[in-house]
Design an enzyme around this catalytic site. Structure first.
Site, PDB file in Angstrom:
ATOM      1  N   CYS A  90     -30.892   2.998  30.198  1.00 46.54           N
ATOM      2  CA  CYS A  90     -30.308   3.693  31.291  1.00 46.54           C
ATOM      3  C   CYS A  90     -30.677   5.254  31.117  1.00 46.54           C
ATOM      4  CB  CYS A  90     -28.659   3.286  31.412  1.00 46.54           C
ATOM      5  SG  CYS A  90     -28.058   4.298  32.731  1.00 46.54           S
TER       6      CYS A  90
ATOM      7  N   PHE B 264       2.117   2.130  -3.289  1.00 46.40           N
ATOM      8  CA  PHE B 264       1.052   2.343  -4.172  1.00 46.40           C
ATOM      9  C   PHE B 264       0.895   3.793  -3.859  1.00 46.40           C
ATOM     10  CE2 PHE B 264      -3.532   3.459  -5.225  1.00 46.40           C
ATOM     11  CZ  PHE B 264      -3.491   2.841  -6.413  1.00 46.40           C
TER      12      PHE B 264
ATOM     13  N   ASP C 204       0.817  -1.090  -0.117  1.00 49.83           N
ATOM     14  CA  ASP C 204       0.092  -0.031  -0.089  1.00 49.83           C
ATOM     15  C   ASP C 204       0.937   1.125  -0.091  1.00 49.83           C
ATOM     16  OD1 ASP C 204      -2.035  -1.583  -0.036  1.00 49.83           O
ATOM     17  OD2 ASP C 204      -2.825  -1.112   2.111  1.00 49.83           O
TER      18      ASP C 204
ATOM     19  N   CYS D  56     -23.529   1.557  35.742  1.00 49.10           N
ATOM     20  CA  CYS D  56     -23.644   2.709  36.929  1.00 49.10           C
ATOM     21  C   CYS D  56     -24.762   2.169  37.930  1.00 49.10           C
ATOM     22  CB  CYS D  56     -24.183   3.929  36.307  1.00 49.10           C
ATOM     23  SG  CYS D  56     -25.717   4.212  35.646  1.00 49.10           S
TER      24      CYS D  56
ATOM     25  N   ASP E  65     -23.761  -9.829  -2.863  1.00 47.48           N
ATOM     26  CA  ASP E  65     -24.586  -9.021  -1.825  1.00 47.48           C
ATOM     27  C   ASP E  65     -24.178  -7.550  -1.655  1.00 47.48           C
ATOM     28  OD1 ASP E  65     -26.564  -8.625  -0.088  1.00 47.48           O
ATOM     29  OD2 ASP E  65     -25.662  -9.565   1.547  1.00 47.48           O
TER      30      ASP E  65
ATOM     31  N   CYS F 231     -28.612  -0.950  35.565  1.00 46.73           N
ATOM     32  CA  CYS F 231     -27.479  -0.759  34.704  1.00 46.73           C
ATOM     33  C   CYS F 231     -26.373  -1.533  34.855  1.00 46.73           C
ATOM     34  CB  CYS F 231     -27.112   0.873  34.349  1.00 46.73           C
ATOM     35  SG  CYS F 231     -25.773   1.024  33.417  1.00 46.73           S
TER      36      CYS F 231
ATOM     37  N   LYS G 171     -24.569 -14.378  -7.051  1.00 48.67           N
ATOM     38  CA  LYS G 171     -25.196 -13.306  -6.649  1.00 48.67           C
ATOM     39  C   LYS G 171     -24.570 -12.253  -5.607  1.00 48.67           C
ATOM     40  CE  LYS G 171     -30.005 -11.884  -5.579  1.00 48.67           C
ATOM     41  NZ  LYS G 171     -29.771 -10.851  -4.539  1.00 48.67           N
TER      42      LYS G 171
ATOM     43  N   TYR H 148     -21.903  -7.152 -14.674  1.00 48.92           N
ATOM     44  CA  TYR H 148     -22.266  -8.257 -15.376  1.00 48.92           C
ATOM     45  C   TYR H 148     -23.264  -8.157 -16.410  1.00 48.92           C
ATOM     46  CZ  TYR H 148     -25.564  -7.353 -11.612  1.00 48.92           C
ATOM     47  OH  TYR H 148     -26.677  -6.615 -10.729  1.00 48.92           O
TER      48      TYR H 148
ATOM     49  N   CYS I  17     -24.209   8.237  33.314  1.00 47.52           N
ATOM     50  CA  CYS I  17     -23.584   6.994  33.351  1.00 47.52           C
ATOM     51  C   CYS I  17     -22.270   6.866  32.639  1.00 47.52           C
ATOM     52  CB  CYS I  17     -24.729   5.964  32.437  1.00 47.52           C
ATOM     53  SG  CYS I  17     -24.143   4.516  32.339  1.00 47.52           S
TER      54      CYS I  17
ATOM     55  N   LYS J 248     -31.558 -18.655  -3.758  1.00 46.62           N
ATOM     56  CA  LYS J 248     -31.023 -17.904  -2.593  1.00 46.62           C
ATOM     57  C   LYS J 248     -30.546 -19.006  -1.518  1.00 46.62           C
ATOM     58  CE  LYS J 248     -32.199 -13.593  -2.585  1.00 46.62           C
ATOM     59  NZ  LYS J 248     -33.445 -12.985  -1.734  1.00 46.62           N
TER      60      LYS J 248
ATOM     61  N   GLU K 191     -22.702  -4.569  -9.571  1.00 46.19           N
ATOM     62  CA  GLU K 191     -22.919  -4.685  -8.232  1.00 46.19           C
ATOM     63  C   GLU K 191     -21.694  -3.878  -7.588  1.00 46.19           C
ATOM     64  OE1 GLU K 191     -25.908  -5.945  -8.198  1.00 46.19           O
ATOM     65  OE2 GLU K 191     -26.096  -6.310  -5.764  1.00 46.19           O
TER      66      GLU K 191
ATOM     67  N   GLU L 136     -24.208 -17.353 -12.139  1.00 42.39           N
ATOM     68  CA  GLU L 136     -23.041 -16.043 -11.495  1.00 42.39           C
ATOM     69  C   GLU L 136     -23.446 -16.130 -10.316  1.00 42.39           C
ATOM     70  OE1 GLU L 136     -23.996 -12.446 -13.556  1.00 42.39           O
ATOM     71  OE2 GLU L 136     -23.724 -13.406 -15.526  1.00 42.39           O
TER      72      GLU L 136
ATOM     73  N   LEU M 194     -35.298  -9.578  -9.662  1.00 45.73           N
ATOM     74  CA  LEU M 194     -35.222 -11.167  -9.938  1.00 45.73           C
ATOM     75  C   LEU M 194     -36.177 -11.775  -9.041  1.00 45.73           C
ATOM     76  CD1 LEU M 194     -31.588 -11.887 -10.335  1.00 45.73           C
ATOM     77  CD2 LEU M 194     -33.261 -11.741 -12.069  1.00 45.73           C
TER      78      LEU M 194
HETATM   79  S1  IVH Z   1     -28.745  -9.568 -12.969  1.00 46.21           S
HETATM   80  C1  IVH Z   1     -32.589  -8.573 -15.077  1.00 46.21           C
HETATM   81  N1  IVH Z   1     -26.736 -10.905 -11.869  1.00 46.21           N
HETATM   82  O1  IVH Z   1     -29.646  -8.894  -7.426  1.00 46.21           O
HETATM   83  C2  IVH Z   1     -31.157  -9.139 -14.319  1.00 46.21           C
HETATM   84  N2  IVH Z   1     -28.003  -9.446 -10.539  1.00 46.21           N
HETATM   85  O2  IVH Z   1     -32.460  -9.837  -6.906  1.00 46.21           O
HETATM   86  C3  IVH Z   1     -30.689  -8.051 -13.183  1.00 46.21           C
HETATM   87  N3  IVH Z   1     -27.367  -9.176  -8.207  1.00 46.21           N
HETATM   88  O3  IVH Z   1     -31.176  -6.119  -8.477  1.00 46.21           O
HETATM   89  C4  IVH Z   1     -29.991  -8.589 -12.553  1.00 46.21           C
HETATM   90  N4  IVH Z   1     -25.633 -10.196  -8.472  1.00 46.21           N
HETATM   91  O4  IVH Z   1     -28.742  -5.910  -7.813  1.00 46.21           O
HETATM   92  C5  IVH Z   1     -27.766 -10.077 -11.748  1.00 46.21           C
HETATM   93  N5  IVH Z   1     -24.419 -11.617 -10.758  1.00 46.21           N
HETATM   94  C6  IVH Z   1     -25.634 -10.832 -10.733  1.00 46.21           C
HETATM   95  C7  IVH Z   1     -26.215 -10.383  -9.304  1.00 46.21           C
HETATM   96  C8  IVH Z   1     -27.040  -9.459  -9.530  1.00 46.21           C
HETATM   97  C9  IVH Z   1     -26.232  -9.460  -7.702  1.00 46.21           C
HETATM   98  C10 IVH Z   1     -28.519  -8.126  -7.752  1.00 46.21           C
HETATM   99  C11 IVH Z   1     -29.050  -7.032  -8.611  1.00 46.21           C
HETATM  100  C12 IVH Z   1     -30.285  -7.193  -8.560  1.00 46.21           C
HETATM  101  C13 IVH Z   1     -30.668  -8.219  -7.537  1.00 46.21           C
HETATM  102  C14 IVH Z   1     -31.976  -9.044  -7.922  1.00 46.21           C
END
Ligand code: IVH
Length: 671
Positions: A425, A34, A31, A410, A116, A407, A114, A223, A430, A313, A171, A112, A81
């Site tokens: 509290c 950099f 770092d 205190c 978060d 508490c 998903k 993506y 305190c 999920k 994302e 892919e 989705l």
């Molecule tokens: S595709 C129409 N790909 O999940 C398709 N979404 O529950 C649009 N997300 O709003 C989404 N990873 O924010 C896609 N590899 C991925 C994702 C992804 C996370 C999120 C995205 C979307 C939400 C849907």
């Protein structure tokens, strides 16, 4: 080497190291090395401003904080989705797809991870990043370009990308490390913890200060490419599009897989359900998409979801753990929250020794008893929580838990208003409140006093050197040096940090005071509107509530806080200690709103003011300001060097345009 060459060389080096770090997670330099490259580039650009370009890596952080976010329209709606929770749901999805396409065999999909995080749409024009927008309601999002530019995984220009205007979606997320770090800061400040990386990333992205966003360490995976109507043809397969994205220099999450048929998709889901703990970021499932874009076209979308994709999920990960004790933490507002002390146990890849227990009623209802095995869960990889006891026999030989009446710090009685679930509290002196309050005051997001972390705060409050926040500004280097693990040098460093904090922006102080419900954004809104602490203090509940984004709960909390004599004293003492309490009022006080319901778009420079000022003037009169012309636009304000496309669109839709004179007349005499 002439400066232009060195600048070019530095930019290339920095971009390469950014890519290695953020896209491949394989840094080659430290770092510090950099930072040295970046500092050299900054210095060179400062002495040769003519060589500065907007896509230089130094330009990720835009200067001054923006005054709010303008909403913008997406090139195509950003859909969400439909969900699948098990194998049956996945097979049902596949069946709907086959039926819709009238095919017998399961088609080719791309699976892919998903991520978060928070969805983001990036617009590149002639290869340059020109816009970043949040999803918003799917049709319109917030323009967060300045913040997006601070995300190192987002290239400011596409190296081998298309020249046409394209929207790239993906994302923005926080790595597990960055998420943990932010929560440690929250904890140190006695603030509630963020529930998941998604909320945390969203909170960071909506911060008004890009410099702060830059510090959060956000990252991104992209993506999807959306080509606006009339644009060039894209590849016919999703897998090819992901490869293109990568070739353009975008960060693409590397574990995606081409799956021939739903069985391969199910294998992928099962595999990652078990392996996800090892990833550096949180994933809450798998997104399954039809690979063939022509097939997608044929299936189309419902009003909410595409018919060609679904989100699987992951189930929450659960484990058994020994619950040693239930302890009660007293936060800076006095809230008493029970939490579980557990035998350290690995869940979803991280070692858990503490977990949340929600509120006391919940513990009693679930009959969770200290000294027994409990089930803990990390749902969607959020903060772990105790689900319930393993043994639910009401006659088991263990004492039931009861909420302490006093508490733990205190020893004064705890109180619970009838309409709240939280015990508090109420002792204003305190020590725990003071301690948590000071941790928050000094924290990075508030007064940013480096070196004043948990351990120094504990010593300062326990020794009695600090009995009120204002005492911080009367500390001496000698007094500090007398504390444990505090040499002369560190004492001097802390003193200089304290001194520096006197000059902080007003919002930092307002946030640092720890007024209930006043978060970073609330404090910024108050500071921008009122300009000084005294003005906030003098504002009535009504005046507070008239401020955009300030609701009745926040207004009430601010009033209650300033009505307390000891808090007024505190403000006086802070002022006397030389803290900055007067800043710049950035928003005109709310007056009548004759332009309520009207929507304007500004193009070009309005003479004599910045675009933000012009925008604020309109907003203060109640108007909405957006960045693209649509049927809903009331008028287009045309300044110097306007954009051709906005003008054309306004003309085509028959939307009135206003020149400088028209704009001045509108704001002077709105009707
Ligand atoms: S595709 C129409 N790909 O999940 C398709 N979404 O529950 C649009 N997300 O709003 C989404 N990873 O924010 C896609 N590899 C991925 C994702 C992804 C996370 C999120 C995205 C979307 C939400 C849907």
């Amino acid at each position: 080497m002439i400066p232009a060459e060195r600048i070019d060389q530095l930019r290339q080096k920095i971009r390469r190291h950014e890519e290695l770090y953020y896209m491949h997670a394989a840094p080659e330099i430290s770092d510090a090395e950099f930072d040295a490259l970046m500092n050299e580039l900054k210095a060179l650009e400062a002495s040769h401003p003519d060589l500065l370009t907007p896509d230089s890596p130094t330009q990720r952080v835009g200067g001054r904080p923006a005054e709010g976010f303008v909403t913008v329209e997406h090139a195509q709606p950003m859909l969400s989705l439909d969900n699948a929770y098990n194998e049956d749901d996945l097979r049902a999805f596949d069946e709907r797809v086959r039926k819709g396409l009238a095919i017998a065999a399961s088609p080719s999909y791309v699976a892919e991870l998903k991520i978060d995080g928070l969805s983001i749409a990036l617009t590149y024009d002639r290869g340059q990043l020109v816009r970043g927008a949040t999803r918003g309601d799917g049709t319109r999002g917030e323009d967060v370009t300045r913040n997006v530019r601070t995300v190192r995984a987002v290239p400011l220009s596409l190296e081998h990308g298309p020249q046409a205007r394209v929207e790239i979606r993906g994302e923005v997320y926080l790595s597990k490390k960055a998420f943990e770090r932010m929560n440690q800061e929250q904890e140190a400040a006695g603030e509630p913890l963020f529930a998941n990386p998604r909320n945390t990333a969203a909170g960071a992205m909506r911060n008004l200060d890009p410099a702060l966003v830059a510090k959060r360490g956000l990252s991104a995976w992209m993506y999807q490419v959306v080509i606006p109507e009339g644009g060039p043809e894209g590849p016919p397969l999703h897998a090819a599009m992901l490869q293109d994205l990568k070739a353009w220099g975008m960060a693409v999450e590397p574990h995606w897989r081409h799956c021939d048929g739903i069985d391969a998709v199910i294998d992928f889901c099962n595999e990652w359900r078990d392996k996800r703990g090892a990833l550096a970021f949180e994933t809450d499932g798998v997104v399954i998409k039809l690979n063939d874009l022509a097939q997608r076209e044929r299936l189309g979308t419902t009003s909410k979801f595409p018919r060609w994709a679904t989100a699987f999920k992951f189930p929450a990960e659960r484990k058994m753990a020994m619950l040693h004790r239930i302890e009660v933490n007293i936060g800076r507002t006095g809230a008493a929250t029970p939490f579980a002390r557990l035998e350290p146990t690995v869940v979803a890849g991280s070692t858990i020794s503490m977990a949340t227990l929600h509120n006391p009623d919940d513990i009693i209802r679930k009959d969770i008893r200290p000294g027994e095995l409990v089930i803990i869960e990390k749902a969607g990889d959020v903060i772990p929580r105790v689900v319930g006891p393993v043994n639910t026999d009401p006659d088991r030989p263990l004492a039931r838990w009861v909420m302490p009446t006093h508490c733990p710090v205190c020893n004064r009685p705890l109180h619970k208003p009838d309409d709240e679930a939280v015990w508090r509290c109420e002792n204003s002196s305190c020590p725990s409140k003071l301690r948590r309050g000071l941790e928050h005051f000094a924290s990075r997001g508030a007064m940013n006093i480096e070196g004043m972390g948990e351990s120094l705060v504990a010593q300062l409050t326990e020794s009695g050197l600090v009995k009120s926040l204002a005492d911080v500004y009367h500390l001496t280097a000698e007094a500090l040096a007398g504390l444990e693990r505090m040499g002369k040098k560190s004492a001097a460093k802390v003193m200089s940090e304290i001194d520096k904090s006197r000059g902080n922006e007003v919002w930092r102080l307002l946030y640092g005071l720890g007024i209930r419900h006043v978060g970073e954004r609330g404090a910024q809104v108050l500071a921008d509107h009122f300009g000084s602490v005294a003005e906030v203090q003098a504002a009535s509940r009504d005046q507070l509530q008239q401020v955009r984004e300030i609701g009745p709960v926040l207004a009430e909390a601010v009033r209650t806080w300033f009505d307390e004599p000891r808090n007024r004293d505190l403000i006086e003492r802070l002022q006397a200690a030389g803290l900055t309490t007067v800043g710049e009022r950035k928003v005109a006080p709310a007056g009548p709103q004759p332009l309520l319901g009207k929507t304007y778009v500004i193009t070009g420079e309005v003479p004599g003011m910045t675009r933000e000022e012009a925008q604020q003037k309109l907003q203060a009169l109640g108007a909405k300001v957006t960045s693209s012309v649509s049927k809903k636009t009331t008028g287009l304000i045309v300044g110097a060097e306007p954009g051709a496309s906005k003008l054309e669109k306004a003309t085509a839709l028959g939307i009135p345009t206003l020149d400088e004179e028209g704009f001045v007349a509108l704001i002077m005499n709105p009707s």
